[in-house]
Design a protein around this motif. Structure first.
Motif, PDB file in Angstrom:
ATOM      1  N   GLU A  23     -34.271 -12.318  11.300  1.00 36.16           N
ATOM      2  CA  GLU A  23     -34.414 -12.331  12.765  1.00 36.16           C
ATOM      3  C   GLU A  23     -33.505 -11.314  13.458  1.00 36.16           C
ATOM      4  O   GLU A  23     -33.073 -11.516  14.605  1.00 36.16           O
ATOM      5  N   ILE A  24     -33.240 -10.191  12.801  1.00 34.08           N
ATOM      6  CA  ILE A  24     -32.351  -9.193  13.378  1.00 34.08           C
ATOM      7  C   ILE A  24     -32.881  -8.697  14.723  1.00 34.08           C
ATOM      8  O   ILE A  24     -32.125  -8.559  15.695  1.00 34.08           O
ATOM      9  N   ASP A  25     -34.178  -8.425  14.804  1.00 34.45           N
ATOM     10  CA  ASP A  25     -34.739  -7.897  16.051  1.00 34.45           C
ATOM     11  C   ASP A  25     -34.591  -8.889  17.198  1.00 34.45           C
ATOM     12  O   ASP A  25     -34.291  -8.496  18.334  1.00 34.45           O
ATOM     13  N   ARG A  26     -34.774 -10.169  16.940  1.00 34.03           N
ATOM     14  CA  ARG A  26     -34.638 -11.167  18.004  1.00 34.03           C
ATOM     15  C   ARG A  26     -33.178 -11.391  18.365  1.00 34.03           C
ATOM     16  O   ARG A  26     -32.836 -11.611  19.530  1.00 34.03           O
ATOM     17  N   LEU A  27     -32.294 -11.304  17.394  1.00 34.48           N
ATOM     18  CA  LEU A  27     -30.873 -11.445  17.676  1.00 34.48           C
ATOM     19  C   LEU A  27     -30.358 -10.297  18.538  1.00 34.48           C
ATOM     20  O   LEU A  27     -29.390 -10.464  19.297  1.00 34.48           O
ATOM     21  N   ALA A  28     -31.005  -9.151  18.439  1.00 32.82           N
ATOM     22  CA  ALA A  28     -30.571  -7.977  19.196  1.00 32.82           C
ATOM     23  C   ALA A  28     -30.738  -8.150  20.697  1.00 32.82           C
ATOM     24  O   ALA A  28     -30.238  -7.342  21.476  1.00 32.82           O
ATOM     25  N   ALA A  29     -31.423  -9.199  21.124  1.00 32.46           N
ATOM     26  CA  ALA A  29     -31.606  -9.450  22.556  1.00 32.46           C
ATOM     27  C   ALA A  29     -30.372 -10.068  23.199  1.00 32.46           C
ATOM     28  O   ALA A  29     -30.305 -10.166  24.430  1.00 32.46           O
ATOM     29  N   PHE A  30     -29.387 -10.476  22.391  1.00 35.79           N
ATOM     30  CA  PHE A  30     -28.220 -11.173  22.925  1.00 35.79           C
ATOM     31  C   PHE A  30     -27.003 -10.260  22.927  1.00 35.79           C
ATOM     32  O   PHE A  30     -26.922  -9.302  22.164  1.00 35.79           O
ATOM     33  N   ASP A  31     -26.045 -10.595  23.778  1.00 33.27           N
ATOM     34  CA  ASP A  31     -24.801  -9.835  23.827  1.00 33.27           C
ATOM     35  C   ASP A  31     -23.892 -10.183  22.659  1.00 33.27           C
ATOM     36  O   ASP A  31     -23.223  -9.323  22.102  1.00 33.27           O
ATOM     37  N   ARG A  32     -23.844 -11.476  22.329  1.00 31.58           N
ATOM     38  CA  ARG A  32     -23.051 -11.942  21.194  1.00 31.58           C
ATOM     39  C   ARG A  32     -23.890 -12.927  20.387  1.00 31.58           C
ATOM     40  O   ARG A  32     -24.658 -13.705  20.958  1.00 31.58           O
ATOM     41  N   VAL A  33     -23.730 -12.912  19.079  1.00 30.84           N
ATOM     42  CA  VAL A  33     -24.454 -13.856  18.230  1.00 30.84           C
ATOM     43  C   VAL A  33     -23.479 -14.445  17.217  1.00 30.84           C
ATOM     44  O   VAL A  33     -22.694 -13.723  16.600  1.00 30.84           O
ATOM     45  N   VAL A  34     -23.499 -15.761  17.084  1.00 29.17           N
ATOM     46  CA  VAL A  34     -22.664 -16.449  16.100  1.00 29.17           C
ATOM     47  C   VAL A  34     -23.497 -16.679  14.855  1.00 29.17           C
ATOM     48  O   VAL A  34     -24.572 -17.297  14.910  1.00 29.17           O
ATOM     49  N   LEU A  35     -23.019 -16.188  13.714  1.00 26.46           N
ATOM     50  CA  LEU A  35     -23.770 -16.220  12.463  1.00 26.46           C
ATOM     51  C   LEU A  35     -22.904 -16.791  11.347  1.00 26.46           C
ATOM     52  O   LEU A  35     -21.675 -16.756  11.416  1.00 26.46           O
ATOM     53  N   GLN A  36     -23.552 -17.284  10.298  1.00 34.27           N
ATOM     54  CA  GLN A  36     -22.856 -17.626   9.062  1.00 34.27           C
ATOM     55  C   GLN A  36     -22.607 -16.323   8.302  1.00 34.27           C
ATOM     56  O   GLN A  36     -23.526 -15.569   8.010  1.00 34.27           O
ATOM     57  N   GLY A  37     -21.360 -16.066   7.981  1.00 30.25           N
ATOM     58  CA  GLY A  37     -20.997 -14.771   7.436  1.00 30.25           C
ATOM     59  C   GLY A  37     -21.736 -14.379   6.177  1.00 30.25           C
ATOM     60  O   GLY A  37     -22.127 -13.219   5.999  1.00 30.25           O
TER      61      GLY A  37
END
Length: 241
Positions: A23-37
């Motif tokens: 979901e990289i393209d959808r995550l790119a819509a946000f200013d910050r994203v919290v992810l599991q490393g």
């Protein structure tokens, strides 16, 4: 105690919480994203950074889901299974700081500090927890630090982080789905929100819902307190369409 100067972030705006993969393209819509490393490669993280996204890596500061270790307590979290830890154990601090350093080298631009609410379960560990947050601040400055709740650490915590998340501000997950908190709890949460808004930190909300109506209620209520609100499911495995 190590304090920090205010770090400005020109984009501002919302933060997403996503513990799935891709979901990289959808995550790119946000200013910050919290992810599991561990869920994303260095190339994935770099792709987000190039698009102006600030990826934040999840860090648990009082629970350990890894193999048996000398810093673990015998008790564990009944919901997620992680062992509670002796926060002041030198081995635990070394473990957390080692992971933070590794994730920073992989390209993360900040950290989401979770499991901070131990004031009722292990209050003697609160000073150790503040010391650990200060060590993360010193190691990772000027990266963005977002704390999850941590009300028992305030106001000192606000001198060490850039933002505070109010998880489950309006709604929660229950045995048969999702529901708003009862009125008395909502009143308590409102008082905490007002306190947070008086501190020098950005404040966000995270709520849980499975219907558009409940999601809208959570977002509208958070907006009344000036808090951007991200709504997801319990496992944080969905993104808004």
């Amino acid at each position: 105690m190590v304090s920090r100067e205010r770090v400005t972030h020109p984009r501002g705006g919302p933060v997403a919480f996503y513990y799935g993969t891709d979901e990289i393209d959808r995550l790119a819509a946000f200013d910050r994203v919290v992810l599991q490393g561990e869920a994303y490669s260095e190339q994935d993280i770099a792709s987000l950074v190039v698009r102006g996204v600030r990826p934040l890596c999840y860090l648990s500061l009082t629970e350990d889901t890894g193999p048996p270790a000398q810093w673990q307590r015998s008790e564990s979290n009944p919901d997620w299974g992680g062992h509670f830890v002796h926060v002041g154990h030198p081995g635990w601090s070394e473990h957390v700081l080692g992971k933070a350093g590794e994730m920073r080298r992989r390209g993360f631009r900040g950290f989401f500090l979770d499991t901070l609410n131990i004031e009722l379960t292990f209050p003697d560990d609160l000073p150790h927890l503040l010391t650990l947050v200060a060590a993360i601040r010193e190691l990772t400055y000027p990266d963005y630090l977002l704390a999850n709740r941590g009300f028992g650490l305030l106001p000192q915590l606000a001198e060490l982080v850039d933002g505070v998340l109010f998880e489950s501000f309006t709604s929660r997950w229950v045995d048969n789905g999702y529901a708003p908190w009862p009125p008395d709890v909502l009143d308590v949460h409102a008082r905490y929100a007002e306190m947070l808004l008086g501190l020098d930190v950005e404040v966000f909300a995270l709520d849980y819902a499975d219907t558009p109506r409940l999601a809208q209620y959570a977002q509208e209520r958070a907006a009344r307190f000036g808090m951007p609100c991200f709504v997801s499911t319990r496992d944080l495995g969905t993104l808004p369409s």
